[in-house]
Write a protein that holds these residues in place. Structure first.
Motif, PDB file in Angstrom:
ATOM      1  N   ALA A 218       0.733  -1.073  -0.176  1.00 50.63           N
ATOM      2  CA  ALA A 218       0.063   0.075  -0.051  1.00 50.63           C
ATOM      3  C   ALA A 218       0.912   1.230  -0.013  1.00 50.63           C
ATOM      4  O   ALA A 218       0.426   2.318  -0.342  1.00 50.63           O
ATOM      5  CB  ALA A 218      -1.263  -0.084   1.304  1.00 50.63           C
ATOM      6  N   GLY A 221       1.790   3.657  -3.230  1.00 54.56           N
ATOM      7  CA  GLY A 221       0.841   4.782  -3.821  1.00 54.56           C
ATOM      8  C   GLY A 221       1.474   6.049  -3.354  1.00 54.56           C
ATOM      9  O   GLY A 221       1.331   7.145  -3.954  1.00 54.56           O
ATOM     10  N   SER A 228      -3.873   6.065  -0.200  1.00 50.51           N
ATOM     11  CA  SER A 228      -3.523   4.316   0.031  1.00 50.51           C
ATOM     12  C   SER A 228      -4.390   3.766   1.230  1.00 50.51           C
ATOM     13  O   SER A 228      -4.282   4.576   2.129  1.00 50.51           O
ATOM     14  CB  SER A 228      -1.894   4.056  -0.292  1.00 50.51           C
TER      15      SER A 228
END
Length: 368
Positions: A218, A221, A228
């Motif tokens: 994650a 991003g 994210s």
């Protein structure tokens, strides 16, 4: 108000509403602050039903592969919550960009299972109408659908639609250039695109620790300015809550959203793969105990929303669905050899016309 780095960061721990036994847990303060709300029992019951049907479909497709009715089949058993919840929450105007593993997601979107399995049967490149269904063809090359979804999201925004483009990605695909290009484009042009990474811990045989050193996928991003989040991908309630919030974020003009769903692929990569060569049976057993269907079932049974009568009805519905797939797949497909030359170019080249003439002549000779 400008977006800060803190705004982009995912929660320190994956968002979760249900523990592995299906008991309701208290979300973290971070998760509550971000507006993730426990879905209604009605919504969760609908998702559970679709997961049961999807699991039975997945098992049937696996069996058909062993019988030679499918050329290949990548199972998504174990990833059921990631397959069903995000797609179930899509609206009619939204677009979906699946990978080759997302057959369960496609039937959850309401597509004809025979049309879904056309690619894996080898009958045609794509069995369904992408424009009519707002669903792109299943993508076999890793991450190329990320660029497509970013562009589709941009198109939706330019047309004034409040639709979003949902893009499914595997953990291995986050190492591909198209993934990064898709995120960068989506961020720069503020497209309503939601990228959902199904992190099932293996890129075929390559474990996650040999793919990335990021704290979690994650976090990828942040470098592109994309908000994210990470979520327990085997908790259907959490997956539904996070994806809904991501859709709201994207459709309201706030830009793209990246979700990492922590899950696990219980079966081999495909029927051509020997998973025992790169992972231990103990690991599979451990993840089997985190079954997303059983987790949600336990919760809904505890609340009284799921009764034995409903369970029996859904089980029968799933069997009927699988039987229909089995019966239709046992029929020999109608083949049209000359269709090989269709949709290659708007106007056929001389070489294609020559090849088509050769095939036509062979067919006439055989039928004579």
């Amino acid at each position: 108000m400008s977006t800060t780095t803190v705004d982009l960061l995912p929660c320190a721990e994956p968002v979760r509403f249900l523990d592995e036994q299906g008991a309701l847990t208290t979300p973290s303060a971070e998760a509550e602050a971000r507006g993730y709300a426990l879905p209604s029992e009605e919504d969760l019951l609908a998702v559970w039903r679709q997961m049961v049907i999807g699991r039975r479909f997945d098992a049937q497709a696996t069996a058909l592969t062993k019988q030679g009715r499918l050329a290949v089949y990548p199972s998504s058993r174990g990833q059921d919550a990631c397959q069903v919840a995000p797609v179930w929450a899509l609206q009619e105007q939204d677009w979906f960009f699946p990978t080759y593993r997302d057959s369960m997601a496609l039937i959850s979107r309401g597509l004809d299972p025979m049309e879904v399995l056309t690619l894996l049967r080898g009958s045609w490149h794509c069995g369904y109408d992408p424009v009519k269904t707002h669903t792109a063809p299943q993508c076999t090359p890793l991450a190329t659908q990320a660029v497509h979804a970013a562009g589709a999201g941009h198109g939706l925004a330019r047309r004034g639609s409040d639709g979003v483009a949902l893009c499914f990605i595997g953990d291995g695909a986050t190492s591909e250039g198209d993934f990064h290009e898709g995120l960068n484009f989506a961020a720069v042009f503020n497209t309503p695109t939601v990228f959902l990474v199904q992190n099932n811990k293996y890129a075929i045989s390559v474990p996650l620790e040999k793919q990335s050193k990021a704290p979690s996928l994650a976090y990828k991003g942040i470098g592109y300015g994309v908000r994210s989040e990470q979520v327990d991908g085997n908790d259907a309630a959490a997956v539904l809550a996070v994806t809904r919030r991501a859709y709201e974020h994207a459709s309201s003009g706030e830009g793209p959203f990246l979700i990492e769903a922590h899950t696990y692929r219980l079966e081999a990569h495909t029927n051509a793969d020997d998973a025992t060569r790169y992972r231990q049976a103990e690991e599979v057993t451990q993840w089997s105990g985190r079954d997303p269907i059983e987790r949600l079932r336990a919760y809904l049974t505890g609340t009284g929303a799921l009764t034995s009568e409903i369970e029996e009805q859904v089980a029968a519905e799933a069997e009927d669905f699988a039987a229909g797939v089995r019966e239709r797949m046992n029929l020999e497909p109608e083949v049209a050899p000359l269709s090989l030359f269709e949709h290659v170019y708007a106007q056929q080249t001389p070489q294609l016309r020559e090849q088509a003439d050769m095939v036509r002549a062979e067919m006439e000779e055989v039928s004579a």
